[in-house]
Structures are given as C-alpha cells and as structure tokens.
Motif scaffolding. Structure first.
Motif, PDB file in Angstrom:
ATOM      1  N   LYS A 133       0.839  -1.207   0.000  1.00 24.16           N
ATOM      2  CA  LYS A 133       0.000   0.000   0.000  1.00 24.16           C
ATOM      3  C   LYS A 133       0.873   1.256   0.000  1.00 24.16           C
ATOM      4  N   PRO A 134       0.343   2.342  -0.553  1.00 29.89           N
ATOM      5  CA  PRO A 134       1.159   3.559  -0.655  1.00 29.89           C
ATOM      6  C   PRO A 134       1.486   4.178   0.710  1.00 29.89           C
ATOM      7  N   GLN A 135       2.652   4.818   0.735  1.00 28.66           N
ATOM      8  CA  GLN A 135       3.126   5.480   1.958  1.00 28.66           C
ATOM      9  C   GLN A 135       3.549   6.906   1.636  1.00 28.66           C
ATOM     10  N   SER A 166       8.908   6.173  -4.396  1.00 28.26           N
ATOM     11  CA  SER A 166       9.015   7.513  -3.852  1.00 28.26           C
ATOM     12  C   SER A 166       7.874   8.453  -4.233  1.00 28.26           C
ATOM     13  N   ASN A 167       7.287   9.040  -3.215  1.00 31.27           N
ATOM     14  CA  ASN A 167       6.353  10.151  -3.403  1.00 31.27           C
ATOM     15  C   ASN A 167       7.022  11.402  -2.860  1.00 31.27           C
ATOM     16  N   GLY A 168       8.336  11.350  -2.720  1.00 31.49           N
ATOM     17  CA  GLY A 168       9.054  12.462  -2.119  1.00 31.49           C
ATOM     18  C   GLY A 168       9.071  12.329  -0.616  1.00 31.49           C
ATOM     19  N   VAL A 169       9.799  13.213   0.011  1.00 35.21           N
ATOM     20  CA  VAL A 169       9.870  13.215   1.470  1.00 35.21           C
ATOM     21  C   VAL A 169       9.318  14.541   1.946  1.00 35.21           C
ATOM     22  N   HIS A 170       8.475  14.470   2.939  1.00 34.85           N
ATOM     23  CA  HIS A 170       7.841  15.676   3.448  1.00 34.85           C
ATOM     24  C   HIS A 170       8.437  16.011   4.809  1.00 34.85           C
ATOM     25  N   PHE A 171       8.743  17.271   5.036  1.00 31.13           N
ATOM     26  CA  PHE A 171       9.264  17.683   6.337  1.00 31.13           C
ATOM     27  C   PHE A 171       8.211  18.516   7.054  1.00 31.13           C
ATOM     28  N   MET A 172       8.107  18.304   8.350  1.00 30.10           N
ATOM     29  CA  MET A 172       7.121  19.091   9.101  1.00 30.10           C
ATOM     30  C   MET A 172       7.537  19.204  10.566  1.00 30.10           C
ATOM     31  N   SER A 173       6.803  20.064  11.248  1.00 29.03           N
ATOM     32  CA  SER A 173       6.922  20.099  12.697  1.00 29.03           C
ATOM     33  C   SER A 173       5.511  19.972  13.236  1.00 29.03           C
ATOM     34  N   THR A 182       0.124  21.330   4.529  1.00 30.44           N
ATOM     35  CA  THR A 182       0.545  20.794   3.232  1.00 30.44           C
ATOM     36  C   THR A 182       0.461  19.274   3.240  1.00 30.44           C
ATOM     37  N   LEU A 183       0.873  18.670   4.361  1.00 28.60           N
ATOM     38  CA  LEU A 183       0.802  17.210   4.454  1.00 28.60           C
ATOM     39  C   LEU A 183      -0.649  16.732   4.353  1.00 28.60           C
ATOM     40  N   MET A 184      -1.567  17.435   5.039  1.00 29.02           N
ATOM     41  CA  MET A 184      -2.977  17.024   4.988  1.00 29.02           C
ATOM     42  C   MET A 184      -3.487  17.123   3.553  1.00 29.02           C
ATOM     43  N   GLY A 185      -3.065  18.162   2.847  1.00 32.20           N
ATOM     44  CA  GLY A 185      -3.448  18.317   1.437  1.00 32.20           C
ATOM     45  C   GLY A 185      -2.942  17.149   0.604  1.00 32.20           C
ATOM     46  N   LYS A 186      -1.698  16.746   0.864  1.00 34.33           N
ATOM     47  CA  LYS A 186      -1.110  15.609   0.136  1.00 34.33           C
ATOM     48  C   LYS A 186      -1.882  14.327   0.418  1.00 34.33           C
ATOM     49  N   ILE A 187      -2.298  14.170   1.678  1.00 33.82           N
ATOM     50  CA  ILE A 187      -3.051  12.961   2.058  1.00 33.82           C
ATOM     51  C   ILE A 187      -4.376  12.918   1.310  1.00 33.82           C
ATOM     52  N   VAL A 188      -5.092  14.050   1.307  1.00 28.07           N
ATOM     53  CA  VAL A 188      -6.381  14.098   0.610  1.00 28.07           C
ATOM     54  C   VAL A 188      -6.182  13.752  -0.870  1.00 28.07           C
ATOM     55  N   GLY A 189      -5.133  14.325  -1.464  1.00 29.92           N
ATOM     56  CA  GLY A 189      -4.841  14.059  -2.881  1.00 29.92           C
ATOM     57  C   GLY A 189      -4.561  12.584  -3.117  1.00 29.92           C
ATOM     58  N   ALA A 190      -3.755  11.988  -2.238  1.00 31.59           N
ATOM     59  CA  ALA A 190      -3.397  10.577  -2.402  1.00 31.59           C
ATOM     60  C   ALA A 190      -4.617   9.683  -2.207  1.00 31.59           C
ATOM     61  N   LEU A 191      -5.440  10.011  -1.221  1.00 35.49           N
ATOM     62  CA  LEU A 191      -6.631   9.181  -0.955  1.00 35.49           C
ATOM     63  C   LEU A 191      -7.595   9.220  -2.137  1.00 35.49           C
ATOM     64  N   ALA A 192      -7.679  10.387  -2.775  1.00 34.86           N
ATOM     65  CA  ALA A 192      -8.607  10.529  -3.906  1.00 34.86           C
ATOM     66  C   ALA A 192      -8.247   9.579  -5.042  1.00 34.86           C
TER      67      ALA A 192
END
Ligand SMILES: Nc1nc2c(ncn2[C@@H]2O[C@H](COP(=O)(O)OP(=O)(O)OP(=O)(O)O)[C@@H](O)[C@H]2O)c(=O)[nH]1
Ligand SMILES: [Mg+2]
Length: 287
Positions: A133-135, A166-173, A182-192
């Motif tokens: 499954k995607p990560q 690879s979907n790239g690496v995301h950095f956050m705090s 931005t991460l939440m946006g990426k998650i929504v995009g991936a789930l779609a």
C-alpha cells in the motif's frame, strides 16, 4: 401466540476487532504521532517525551476543506514488531485495513533512514498486502535546529532508501504546525486516487437462517379410531411449542385453523364438539 420456541443453535464465535481508518500513522515510539493527530483532529491523544505513551490506537477525523478522512495513530513499532515484540503484532493488525500510510520519522533519531528501513521490514514481514500500500514519508521535528540543518542531506539519503515507490519526502513540525497543512493536502490528494474500502470485500460467513421453513407436505385431515388427525407441518409446528392448556392459545389456534381453511375441512369431515383433534403428538379437543 406465545410459543416456547424451537430448538436453537449454539455456536462459538471468535471475534477480532480491527479499527477502520483511511490513513494509518506508522512510526517508532516517540516520533510525534500523537502530536500530529492532536494538531489536525479533535482526537485527544496523550503526548509525552517517552516511548509508548500511546498504547491503544487513537482515531481522529481530519477535515480538509470539504473532504475529511479518518487518521489512526498506531502505537509505536519496534524492531521485531512483526513477531510480536512490544505488542507490535497487535498494533500492526489494527493498521492492516488502512488505505494509505503516513510513515513518520523522528528527525531527532540517531538514524531516521535506518528507522525507515526497520519499520518497512517489519511491515513486510507482517503482511505483504500492507507493504504494497502507498506510503507518504514524513520527517518530523523540523523546528529543531539540528534537524533543519540536516534536512537536505537527510532528504537525499531517504529518497535513495525509498527508491521506486518515492512520493518524495515531506518535512514538518507537528509541534509548531509547520508543514502540517501541506501534508494534509497531500493525504487528501493521495486518498482521492485510491479505491474506497469496499465493505463487500470483507469476507462474511454465510448467514444462518433459523426461520421456520415453508410447509412442503400436503395438508390433510384423516380420521383414525375416532380421532381427527391433522397432517399439516405448519399446524404441527405451531402446536408443538405452544401451551395448549392455555385457553388464549387455543383461541389463537382456532383462528389459525379458520384462516387456513383447516376448520372447514374438519367440519366437512364431520367433526363435532368434544371430538379429539391430533396435531403430531398434541391432542386438543374441538369446541
Ligand atoms: N521539537 C519537537 N518535538 C516534538 C514534535 N512532535 C512531537 N514532539 C515531542 O516528541 C515527544 C513525543 O511526541 P508524541 O506525539 O507523544 O509521540 P508519539 O509518536 O505519539 O509517541 P508514542 O505514542 O509514545 O509512540 C513529545 O515530547 C513531543 O512534545 C515536533 O514537531 N517538534
Ligand atoms: Mg502517541
């Protein structure tokens, strides 16, 4: 008509609880999963600076614009988790049905790349389906200076380790919220892009029906040694479990015989008040 009921069935069931979430957070202990889930949902996860603060899965609903998804913190995973170390087996089981994983790495760990490999190895050993499954790979604690200073180098090493998937690496705090939206946006995009969990895919045991079967035998009335014998599966079943000493039950039985035409047949056969009617093993008096 109150009946005593037919013989039932006894079964022994082993039920397994599995949480259903769209997104599973996979990480070693102390990486910041609870901090993230608390930051972006209403879930109240305990946050503390020691491993295994969270020992049960935590679910949170994340709202992003008009869409939302369910995120689950899986308690921290250790080396050997797939074999049950640190309750790992139990934890991984909960995450099995997620559609997408967010793999959180602790930027302050001695070697986040090694952590990444370790977790994925455990996931692979636990379930190949889960490993496919995607990560989304995320490095947390970017607010800490030493993490920020190593960002580029770490990103390059991680990309190499992630390889083809690879979907790239995301950095956050998760603590300051930097990069979280931005991460939440990426998650929504991936789930779609991913198929919805289809509840129909879940294997379901054949349902058991214990409804009375339709009468198959022909109904008839016979006269044997002065007794009117009623051959009717439906009536036999009805009387077998009813308390025929109860006048109210007899009244209902009478109504049922009228409704089904059985009463007319008995009258045609010449029944009179005081005669005995037999349903299977039960005798009642005609009145
Ligand atoms: N500086 C910094 N600290 C963070 C960040 N995110 C989490 N922490 C700290 O890291 C520690 C662990 O955070 P948690 O959110 O409890 O981590 P967890 O992954 O849920 O840990 P377990 O449930 O024990 O597996 C806490 O002291 C947090 O305050 C971050 O972005 N920056
Ligand atoms: Mg936690």
């Amino acid at each position: 008509m109150a009946q005593r009921g037919e013989k039932g069935e006894r079964v022994v069931l082993f039920l397994e609880l599995k949480m259903l979430a769209d997104v599973g957070l996979l990480a070693k202990p102390n990486a910041g999963k609870s901090t993230l889930i608390s930051m972006c949902s209403a879930a109240k996860a305990k946050i503390a600076d020691y491993p295994f603060t969270t020992v049960e899965p935590v679910l949170g609903v994340v709202q992003v614009g008009l869409s939302d998804f369910v995120m689950m913190e899986v308690p921290g995973l250790l080396e050997g988790a797939s074999e049950g170390v640190g309750l790992g087996h139990e934890f991984l089981r909960h995450a099995e049905r997620a559609r997408l994983y967010v793999h959180i790495l602790d930027g302050l760990s001695d070697d986040p790349v090694e952590d990444y490999r370790m977790i994925n190895k455990e996931v692979e050993q636990f379930s190949s389906e889960m490993a496919e499954k995607p990560q989304l790979v995320v490095v947390n604690k970017l607010d800490v200076t030493e993490v920020r200073e190593q960002k580029d180098e770490l990103e390059a090493r991680l990309l190499e380790a992630i390889g083809h998937r690879s979907n790239g690496v995301h950095f956050m705090s998760a603590a300051t919220g930097e990069g979280v939206d931005t991460l939440m946006g990426k998650i929504v995009g991936a789930l779609a892009e991913l198929p919805k969990e289809n509840v129909d895919d879940v294997p379901v045991a054949e349902p058991m029906h214990s409804r009375p079967q339709q009468a198959t035998r022909r109904e008839e009335v016979r006269r044997e040694n002065g007794v009117y014998v009623v051959v009717s599966e439906a009536m036999e079943r009805l009387t077998a479990f009813a308390d025929t000493r109860d006048q109210r039950v007899l009244l209902q039985l009478w109504r049922e015989m009228r409704r089904s035409g059985m009463a007319d047949r008995l009258i045609d056969a010449g029944i009179e008040a005081g005669d005995t009617i037999r349903f299977g093993k039960v005798d009642i008096e005609w009145f």
